[in-house]
Motif scaffolding. Structure first.
Motif, PDB file in Angstrom:
ATOM      1  N   LEU A 460     -77.837  73.581 -15.696  1.00  0.00           N
ATOM      2  CA  LEU A 460     -77.203  73.017 -14.662  1.00  0.00           C
ATOM      3  C   LEU A 460     -76.781  74.149 -13.481  1.00  0.00           C
ATOM      4  O   LEU A 460     -77.123  73.788 -12.291  1.00  0.00           O
ATOM      5  N   VAL A 461     -76.418  75.307 -13.848  1.00  0.00           N
ATOM      6  CA  VAL A 461     -76.495  76.486 -13.117  1.00  0.00           C
ATOM      7  C   VAL A 461     -77.593  76.718 -12.199  1.00  0.00           C
ATOM      8  O   VAL A 461     -77.693  77.011 -11.091  1.00  0.00           O
ATOM      9  N   PHE A 462     -78.681  76.842 -13.071  1.00  0.00           N
ATOM     10  CA  PHE A 462     -80.065  77.113 -12.448  1.00  0.00           C
ATOM     11  C   PHE A 462     -80.385  75.901 -11.324  1.00  0.00           C
ATOM     12  O   PHE A 462     -81.037  76.357 -10.090  1.00  0.00           O
ATOM     13  N   LEU A 463     -80.166  74.578 -11.516  1.00  0.00           N
ATOM     14  CA  LEU A 463     -80.623  73.816 -10.836  1.00  0.00           C
ATOM     15  C   LEU A 463     -79.880  73.651  -9.462  1.00  0.00           C
ATOM     16  O   LEU A 463     -80.240  73.483  -8.251  1.00  0.00           O
ATOM     17  N   LEU A 464     -78.290  73.999  -9.698  1.00  0.00           N
ATOM     18  CA  LEU A 464     -77.552  74.276  -8.349  1.00  0.00           C
ATOM     19  C   LEU A 464     -77.959  75.329  -7.575  1.00  0.00           C
ATOM     20  O   LEU A 464     -77.569  75.038  -6.380  1.00  0.00           O
ATOM     21  N   ALA A 465     -78.352  76.380  -8.261  1.00  0.00           N
ATOM     22  CA  ALA A 465     -78.972  77.418  -7.403  1.00  0.00           C
ATOM     23  C   ALA A 465     -80.092  77.251  -6.817  1.00  0.00           C
ATOM     24  O   ALA A 465     -80.459  77.885  -5.508  1.00  0.00           O
TER      25      ALA A 465
END
Length: 594
Positions: A460-465
């Motif tokens: 999730l963090v990766f996709l948001l970034a």
């Protein structure tokens, strides 16, 4: 061991992301972009006449490898810029596969490999290079295939030698072939040798290294022979390039202030490009004090560099300037609210209206990247820690190779070009740092058991970034192709109406493709309105009776226009304007009678 088949867990989503991006961008227009009109023209002539001729074009003869690859495609399917773009995309996928193999040889897990490859795919410099006929992909795909072959040999090596003859010599020759397309690609081989020898020294395998020296020497000889063959051909054919002789004096100078400036600029760009992976590298296990100190040092370098940029940089976001006062600092591909240079005279030379965001937006983005650049400090600490111990046979070697490639190409680029560095010169450093972050992330995750208890957070963090980077790249390329389609459509209509390309100031690629030969032969423009002259200066036209650009100026009259559909920011239409007829039209600006 090097992967023989693509892993579906990695390649299904990776290819899916690529296909969706291409569907959104629509990079199929039959027209050249940036410098690739030069390479296209040479490839077209080679395929159609069997002769390799530069035709007086301002390009080094090292693009032989590129046009030799393109010639069979042109012979089979016929020439088109779209075809060359498709060919480059195929080679870009092969390059991604080679990098995936290198990550797998370092025991990087599929989810981390996928993340690193997605960040590379959505890098604006990489995807731009993949959707044009520029030299980056064509130069580095054989070089990285050579590295993949080398690492395959390393994984099969015995206790006697570091690598066998059957792997070392072909891989060195393959890397040497990259010189026939792009000279700086050959720095891949020194980085590879440095990583193999460096790992042997770190492991105190001096006897094994000594027994391997004949193999390494043979590989170096094969590498040098392939390069020497190009030099012999170049000199014998009268196509010797002066590039080396022009740049060699630059390699021995040293300017601390210039190095501080370029180092900070480089770190800022790499933070922007790799943020989705950077923020996922665990900080635990490094020690709070060491992590803060290392991050503080990197941040200090970036801040001090920006002070130098303010002193040396010129106008913000001007395409004529090689170094800008604001981010994005460098010219050529990434610009404020767009990808690719806008090469119409009104924008490139006069910096008139074009799509762009408010400068305050870029200042805010710059501040974010400056602050987050501190994340590179802990990454470097993990690199040092990993080199001391390592977890597998090739993980440290791939890490060393990535570091050597990134650092080596950056040093040579800065020394050679100093304040004339283009952002696309970062291409090899981007490849190297992608490998570094993949290996470091994998090693850190293996050691950080607590991070593995909450795996659902990382995607999730990766996709948001990743989302902002992906949107900027895809939307920026979409806009670049749309306004270029409009420019070429208007230019085609103008030429079909009987206007000579020598009378049209339509921009770098259009003038180069249609008017270069006549301009070089000093052919007089046939259809001038009044006296033949240029106001803003043409690349290869000889008169500005007609202009194609995003602005109408100098008393010209609009005769046609197309409004492109921009995604990143609202922008003006692309317009054909005509010099007004009348007594003053015969006089260049500044000579009109009172």
């Amino acid at each position: 061991m090097i992967a023989r088949h693509p892993n579906p867990r990695v390649w299904a989503p990776l290819l899916g992301a690529l296909l969706v991006s291409l569907a959104l961008i629509g990079p199929w227009g039959n027209f050249p972009l940036n410098d690739d009109w030069l390479f296209s023209a040479v490839g077209k002539e080679l395929a159609e006449s069997g002769q390799f001729s530069l035709g007086g074009r301002p390009v080094a003869p090292n693009l032989v490898g590129q046009v030799v690859l393109a010639a069979p495609w042109i012979l089979v399917f016929g020439f088109s810029h779209t075809l060359l773009r498709v060919m480059t995309l195929v080679l870009a996928v092969i390059l991604l596969y080679a990098l995936d193999c290198l990550l797998r040889s370092a025991d990087v897990a599929p989810p981390i490999r996928l993340g690193c490859l997605l960040v590379l795919l959505f890098n604006p410099i990489f995807l731009y290079s993949a959707t044009t006929f520029m030299t980056e992909i064509h130069g580095y795909f054989p070089a990285m295939l050579g590295v993949t072959l080398w690492m395959a040999g390393r994984s099969r090596s015995d206790d006697e030698r570091l690598i066998s003859w059957s792997f070392a010599v072909p891989s060195a020759a393959l890397i040497g072939w990259s010189f026939w397309t792009r000279q700086i690609c050959v720095l891949v081989f020194p980085a590879l040798i440095a990583s193999t020898i460096g790992l042997a020294l770190l492991g105190r395998n001096r006897k094994r290294l000594a027994r391997s020296m004949p193999v390494l020497a043979a590989a170096a000889a094969a590498f040098a022979l392939v390069i020497a063959a190009h030099m012999v051909w170049s000199a014998g054919s009268g196509r010797a390039s002066a590039t080396f002789s022009q740049l060699l004096p630059n390699l021995v100078r040293f300017d601390p202030a210039g190095w501080l400036l370029q180092t900070g600029v480089f770190i800022t760009y790499m933070t922007a490009f790799f943020l989705p992976v950077l923020i996922l590298v665990p900080l635990r296990g490094l020690g709070t004090a060491r992590a803060l100190l290392s991050g503080g040092i990197v941040l200090s370098i970036v801040v001090a560099s920006y002070w130098m940029v303010l002193r040396v940089g010129s106008a913000d976001a001007s395409f004529m300037s090689p170094l800008h006062r604001g981010f994005p600092f460098l010219g050529n591909i990434v610009n404020d609210t767009g990808i690719g240079p806008v090469t119409t005279g009104d924008v490139f030379m006069l910096d008139l209206e074009r799509p762009r965001w408010n400068p305050a937006v870029w200042r805010a983005i710059h501040v974010v990247f400056v602050l987050l650049s501190a994340l590179w400090g802990p990454v470097l600490l993990r690199c040092v820690s990993m080199l001391r111990r390592g977890t597998g046979k090739l993980d440290r070697e791939v890490l060393l190779f990535g570091l050597a490639l990134s650092l080596g190409t950056f040093i040579v680029t800065v020394q050679a070009y100093w304040f004339q560095v283009f952002d696309r010169y970062y291409f090899p450093s981007i490849l190297g740092l992608m490998l570094v972050l993949g290996v470091v992330s994998a090693e850190a995750r293996q050691r950080d058991r607590r991070a593995d208890r909450t795996p659902y957070r990382r995607p999730l963090v990766f996709l948001l970034a990743l989302a902002p980077l992906g949107f900027f790249t895809v939307a920026g390329l979409h806009d670049m192709f749309r306004w270029n389609e409009a420019r070429w459509t208007l230019n085609t209509a103008l030429l079909e109406s009987g206007v000579s390309p020598l009378n049209v100031h339509s921009g770098y690629e259009v003038e180069g493709w249609f008017a270069f030969d006549d301009h070089r032969a000093e052919v007089d423009p046939p259809d001038c309105i009044g006296e033949c002259f240029t106001d803003t200066g043409c690349w290869y036209c000889r008169d500005e009776s007609y202009r194609i650009g995003m602005n109408v100026y100098g008393g010209y009259e609009t005769i046609d226009s197309i409004q492109p559909r921009y995604w990143l920011a609202a922008g003006p239409p692309v317009v054909v304007s005509k010099r007004p007829a009348g007594p003053d039209s015969a006089l260049p600006p500044g000579r009109a009678e009172d």
